[in-house]
Design an enzyme around this catalytic site. Structure first.
Site, short mmCIF file in Angstrom:
data_model
loop_
_atom_site.label_atom_id
_atom_site.label_comp_id
_atom_site.label_asym_id
_atom_site.label_seq_id
_atom_site.Cartn_x
_atom_site.Cartn_y
_atom_site.Cartn_z
N GLY A 170 0.81 -1.22 0.00
CA GLY A 170 0.00 0.00 0.00
C GLY A 170 0.83 1.26 0.00
O GLY A 170 0.39 2.31 -0.49
N GLY A 404 5.06 15.45 -37.47
CA GLY A 404 4.05 15.57 -36.42
C GLY A 404 4.62 16.18 -35.16
O GLY A 404 3.92 16.84 -34.39
N ALA A 405 5.93 15.94 -34.95
CA ALA A 405 6.56 16.46 -33.73
C ALA A 405 6.54 17.99 -33.72
O ALA A 405 6.49 18.61 -32.66
CB ALA A 405 7.98 15.92 -33.61
#
Ligand code: HXC
Length: 510
Positions: A170, A404-405
């Site tokens: 946890g 695209g960069a």
């Protein structure tokens, strides 16, 4: 002294004793400070006030009714860092190994509520054996309460986790829900299941260090944002980080006195980016020469080094920096770099921190490894993060902005506010060689023709002017004036208001 006063002094002394001298000694012998010593280093001298010092667990199974320690393994309270309020909890490994019980969780949850109500950062210092084994489901429920509050506080107040010892079960998921995780080298580990469980389930033999040490999490897994040599250094670096961060999503960015002229010119930057696009240079030099006093706090320095992220200041006010690094993988965007930068951009946007982007990117990294690893989705994370960000965005293309960069890296089309390019920048679908090979394939046998076509392509597209003519670039600036122009742009954008359409929340490509 009145008996009631004496009783208080005695109870307080017992609480401050923690798990006792022997366990405190063992903690020190491992090179670790105790929970309260850590808080003393983290907060301004004398500023820390503890809450819940007398809280004890209520468990009775496995002889626990005979073993109660005031504070129950976690020190909680508030103090200041350079005068600004912070809420802090520190797991006390000397008490039941810092493990989390029902009451231990209540103390943390109450502090989380207080930090959220009062809109101040929450810092957790972790050193724990996970769920208190003797308490079973009550401990699991306690973790759930803490996790839920981590989620609700996300994007409202900065949450920072510093891992200073073992951290299992946890105790790794609460840090994972916070904004930043830092570790201490050689003494801290994070894993969902430890080496013994790994061996039992998978037959794999691995040391704690190799499974979840600082090197693993800062380089490979990217779970951690940085690691430091020892407790004191880590805590002092947290003070430095807090100074960069606003207290909440509705607070102003902290403003510190700066003696660095925002108009400072840096002649050396005129020769930083080599004309030969294949030659690398260190983008961190540009960042260091742009920010006030060269003070840059890097996030995830060791992971995805082809992109650099971190905090600096201009005119005394924080800005987030994102920069392609031509020294590593030629500055290409791969899955890891996209994820790293996307998370950083989103942090800045949550907390109204303006973003400065330095672009020198030849494109996304091609190949099966990247495609199989989900480059499309990871690249889209960065696209999404920049596209949804409403904070001031100032972008400087230093050399290449291809494919695209180009769009992704805070272009005008993704609501870049002020977009500059250096005179040697080239903004195109791809580099000259690749472009000519595709569009003039029939001429490939003729070297003279290809050389002429390449020159023609370079002259036409590998300059910032085609983009500037279309107003995708606001101005072409000399490298030496970068600091001045960025500082002026950020000053102009201080009053920026921009809102996205109402929605419950978007659906970022996770
Ligand atoms: C109760 C614990 C404890 C735990 C340690 N202690 N972990 N007590 N519950 N989870 C106690 C020990 O009994 C010991 O008490 C003291 O803390 C120090 O522990 P040592 O084992 O002596 O220390 P060390 O050798 O340094 O080893 C540290 C450790 C190891 C690696 C953390 O204690 C360990 O493996 N603990 C169990 C880890 C674990 O499996 N936790 C449960 C995770 S599951 P004395 O009195 O002797 O000083 C989980 C589920 C939640 O967390 C999931 C939610 C999503």
């Amino acid at each position: 002294m009145k008996p009631s006063f004496e009783r208080l002094a005695e109870r307080r002394a017992r609480a401050l004793h923690g798990g006792g001298e022997e366990r405190t000694g063992a903690q020190h012998r491992r090179g670790k400070l105790t929970a309260r010593e850590r808080i003393e280093v983290l907060t301004d001298e004398g500023s820390f006030e503890e809450f819940g010092m007398f809280v004890e667990h209520r468990a009775t199974d496995f002889g626990m009714d005979q073993r109660r320690v005031p504070g129950d393994g976690v020190v909680t309270g508030w103090g200041t860092v350079n005068g600004r309020a912070v809420f802090v909890f520190a797991k006390d490994f000397t008490v039941f190994g810092g493990s989390l019980s029902e009451t231990h969780a209540q103390k943390i949850a109450s502090l989380q509520d207080m930090a959220l109500k009062n809109r101040a950062p929450l810092i957790g210092l972790f050193d724990s054996g996970g769920a208190r084994i003797q308490e079973g489901v009550a401990a699991l429920a306690g973790y759930g309460e803490v996790f839920q509050r981590n989620v609700l506080a996300s994007g409202v107040i900065p949450q920072i986790s510093l891992i200073m010892g073992p951290c299992a079960g946890g105790d790794v998921y609460s840090p994972a829900l916070t904004d930043f995780i830092f570790m201490v080298k050689d003494t801290s580990y994070m894993f969902v299941t430890g080496p013994d469980v790994v061996r039992a389930v998978t037959n794999e033999t691995v040391s704690a260090e190799d499974l979840g040490g600082a090197l693993v999490h800062t380089i490979k897994s990217s779970v951690a944002d940085g690691a430091y040599d020892n407790d004191v250094e880590a805590l002092l670096q947290m003070r430095r980080l807090i100074d960069f961060l606003p207290s909440s999503n509705t607070s102003e960015i902290p403003e510190w006195p700066s003696f660095d002229d925002p108009g400072r010119s840096e002649a050396s930057l005129d020769s930083l980016a080599p004309d030969d696009p294949a030659k690398p240079y260190d983008i961190k030099e540009l960042i260091a020469k742009t920010v006030d006093e060269g003070d840059f706090f890097e996030i995830q320095e060791a992971h995805a080094r082809n992109i650099v992220t971190g905090f600096g200041r201009l005119g005394g006010r924080t800005a987030g920096f994102v920069a392609n690094q031509p020294m590593v993988l030629a500055g290409t965007l791969d899955s890891a770099a996209s994820r790293k930068a996307a998370r950083f951009v989103r942090f800045c946007d949550c907390f109204n921190i303006p973003i400065v982007t330095f672009v020198d990117v030849p494109g996304f990294l091609p190949g099966t490894e990247q495609e199989y690893g989900g480059l499309i989705k990871h690249g889209a994370k960065l696209l999404y993060a920049y596209g949804e960000a409403t904070v001031p965005k100032v972008t400087i293309i230093t050399r290449k902005a291809f494919g695209g960069a180009y769009d992704v890296m805070a272009s005008k089309h993704l609501r870049g506010d002020v977009n500059f390019a250096w005179p040697g920048a080239g903004i195109a679908v791809m580099g000259a060689k690749g472009a000519v090979e595709i569009i003039f394939r029939s001429d490939m046998g003729d070297t003279d023709k290809i050389a002429a076509r390449t020159r023609e392509y370079e002259e036409r597209f590998l300059s910032p002017y085609v983009a500037a003519e279309r107003f995708y670039i606001d101005d072409i600036i000399m490298p030496h004036e970068t600091r001045k122009r960025v500082a002026r742009a950020l000053a102009m954008l201080r009053g920026k208001t921009l809102q996205n359409p109402w929605k419950k929340h978007g659906n970022i490509p996770l």
